[in-house]
Design an enzyme around this catalytic site. Structure first.
Site, mmCIF file in Angstrom:
data_model
loop_
_atom_site.group_PDB
_atom_site.id
_atom_site.type_symbol
_atom_site.label_atom_id
_atom_site.label_comp_id
_atom_site.label_asym_id
_atom_site.label_seq_id
_atom_site.Cartn_x
_atom_site.Cartn_y
_atom_site.Cartn_z
ATOM 1 N N HIS A 4 5.479 2.669 -4.699
ATOM 2 C CA HIS A 4 6.211 1.404 -4.631
ATOM 3 C C HIS A 4 6.266 0.857 -3.205
ATOM 4 O O HIS A 4 7.326 0.452 -2.737
ATOM 5 C CB HIS A 4 7.622 1.609 -5.198
ATOM 6 C CG HIS A 4 8.219 0.397 -5.826
ATOM 7 N ND1 HIS A 4 8.363 -0.797 -5.155
ATOM 8 C CD2 HIS A 4 8.705 0.191 -7.072
ATOM 9 C CE1 HIS A 4 8.941 -1.670 -5.959
ATOM 10 N NE2 HIS A 4 9.148 -1.102 -7.137
ATOM 11 N N HIS A 19 12.016 2.995 -13.457
ATOM 12 C CA HIS A 19 11.510 3.861 -12.388
ATOM 13 C C HIS A 19 12.043 5.299 -12.426
ATOM 14 O O HIS A 19 12.404 5.866 -11.400
ATOM 15 C CB HIS A 19 11.798 3.237 -11.023
ATOM 16 C CG HIS A 19 11.052 1.955 -10.771
ATOM 17 N ND1 HIS A 19 9.859 1.642 -11.380
ATOM 18 C CD2 HIS A 19 11.336 0.891 -9.954
ATOM 19 C CE1 HIS A 19 9.452 0.450 -10.940
ATOM 20 N NE2 HIS A 19 10.323 -0.037 -10.089
ATOM 21 N N GLU A 26 1.906 -2.297 -7.835
ATOM 22 C CA GLU A 26 2.178 -0.964 -8.382
ATOM 23 C C GLU A 26 1.169 -0.701 -9.499
ATOM 24 O O GLU A 26 1.275 -1.262 -10.583
ATOM 25 C CB GLU A 26 3.604 -0.912 -8.930
ATOM 26 C CG GLU A 26 4.659 -1.267 -7.914
ATOM 27 C CD GLU A 26 5.913 -1.847 -8.566
ATOM 28 O OE1 GLU A 26 6.522 -1.169 -9.407
ATOM 29 O OE2 GLU A 26 6.269 -2.991 -8.252
HETATM 30 C C1 BGC Z 1 10.305 -4.058 -10.653
HETATM 31 C C2 BGC Z 1 11.327 -5.042 -10.164
HETATM 32 C C3 BGC Z 1 12.362 -4.292 -9.393
HETATM 33 C C4 BGC Z 1 11.671 -3.566 -8.252
HETATM 34 C C5 BGC Z 1 12.615 -2.743 -7.444
HETATM 35 C C6 BGC Z 1 9.680 -3.410 -9.474
HETATM 36 O O1 BGC Z 1 8.732 -2.486 -9.892
HETATM 37 O O2 BGC Z 1 9.347 -4.652 -11.476
HETATM 38 O O3 BGC Z 1 11.929 -5.728 -11.234
HETATM 39 O O4 BGC Z 1 13.362 -5.131 -8.896
HETATM 40 O O5 BGC Z 1 10.676 -2.735 -8.759
HETATM 41 O O6 BGC Z 1 13.384 -1.975 -8.244
#
Ligand code: BGC
Length: 359
Positions: A187, A116, A324
């Protein structure tokens, strides 16, 4: 610049949302449409702080996880509630990629991988806000060459619109002055019963995808596009999230539940219906339309109740799901996946629509 033809005017107001630990003042914008849907969005991280939609009786509830105040978002929590994600949403294996013969090193903030956007991704930066004539909100941010290890000065614009058709539309646009990679997303964590109302295992999910991208133990795709047929990943017919989530399956074990990218069935470049979620007790329905090739369906497996959100409610394991919309994880290292490269002279744009109804 208006990225999306909007269906009508929302009402937009703004207020102070607080100050970041370094003293920067942050705003919060409230958009309301003619049916009373309300979205509150802050220019800190471009976070959707709350989203109120009606159930089948017209009763409103806030259906996204998050915090009452800015401090919840600036504190070191790792859930990315409601935030804009970038530059690269999802994981990049070994926290590095090679572009035009140069290797770029990223922050390894998820085991040995980068997740991310790194340590201070789009979710932690202050965006420049502007109210749009139709009641939408524009957020712009210049991510400087080398920020979080990524090349190129990236000029990023995100627009949020609330339409009279009860849609939250998100438009992303970007340009760069050097070859780079980009994969922005949002998210938001949804619970269609209302944030903090228990788990989401009874929500019925449909995903318009014949294949998904299986992963290794670090959740990096192996490169295979695997048919969902005959697996717990087949959501082509509406199925409860909890129906198969505890099955003995290597992929479910790696994700501790669903935490995978589905390869969306596509027919043309326009945003198309990719996911649908229905919650039977309230009647709320969420539909997700996108022009992106994939969607990460994450069932909140890493939430553990330690984080107290809005109204002091604890967010336990699987108390929300995320959809997402994105390019596939680790695309910069996967030559067979659709490309996430953005070059000077090109303009990146993408659209995702979260549409709400009840029956
Ligand atoms: C990921 C997860 C993660 C979450 C929060 C998601 O996009 O795939 O593995 O724990 O985001 O970080």
């Amino acid at each position: 610049m208006t990225l999306i033809a909007s269906h009508a005017r929302a009402n937009i107001t703004q207020a102070e949302f607080g100050k970041t630990p370094d003293g920067t003042a942050v705003r919060i914008y409230t958009m309301t449409n003619r049916n009373g849907l309300e979205a509150r969005i802050t220019n800190y991280g471009g976070i959707v702080v709350s989203l109120k939609t009606p159930d089948r009786t017209g009763a409103m509830a806030d259906i996204v996880l998050g915090f009452d105040s800015l401090a919840g978002y600036t504190s070191p929590q790792h859930s990315y509630f409601g935030a804009l994600i970038g530059r690269y949403g999802n994981r990049i294996g070994h926290a590095r990629f090679t572009l035009d013969g140069t290797q770029y090193k990223l922050a390894a903030n998820n085991g040995e991988n980068s997740l991310h956007g790194g340590v201070r991704g789009f979710n932690k930066v202050i965006w420049t806000p502007r109210e749009l004539p139709d009641g939408g909100l524009e957020l712009t941010y210049l991510s400087k060459d080398g920020e979080e290890g990524y090349p190129g000065n990236l000029k990023m614009t995100v627009e949020y619109h609330l339409t009279d058709a009860n849609e939250l539309k998100i438009g992303y646009a970007a340009t760069t002055d050097k070859d780079t990679v980009l994969n922005p997303t949002n998210h938001s964590y949804f619970n269609l019963k209302g944030a903090g109302s228990g788990d989401i295992l009874d929500h019925m999910v449909t995903l318009n995808a014949d294949r998904f991208t299986p992963v290794d133990a670090g959740l990096i795709p192996t490169g295979e596009l695997r048919p969902v047929q005959g697996t717990p990943f087949d959501f082509r017919k509406a199925t409860a999230i909890g129906a198969r989530i505890e099955q003995s399956d290597e992929q479910l074990k790696f994700g501790k539940g669903y935490d995978h990218n589905w390869v969306l069935n596509k027919n043309g470049a326009a945003p198309s219906l990719s996911a649908r979620v229905e919650e039977k007790t309230t009647g709320r329905i969420l539909e997700v339309l996108t022009d992106q090739p994939g969607v990460q369906f994450y069932t909140g497996n890493f939430l553990d109740g330690s984080v107290k959100g809005k109204d002091g409610k604890a967010y336990g394991r699987r108390s929300a799901f995320c959809l997402e919309t994105q390019h596939f994880p680790d695309s910069p290292n996967q030559p067979k996946f659709p490309s996430t490269v953005l070059k000077p002279g090109q303009r990146f744009h993408s659209t995702t629509i979260y549409r709400f109804s009840a029956r």
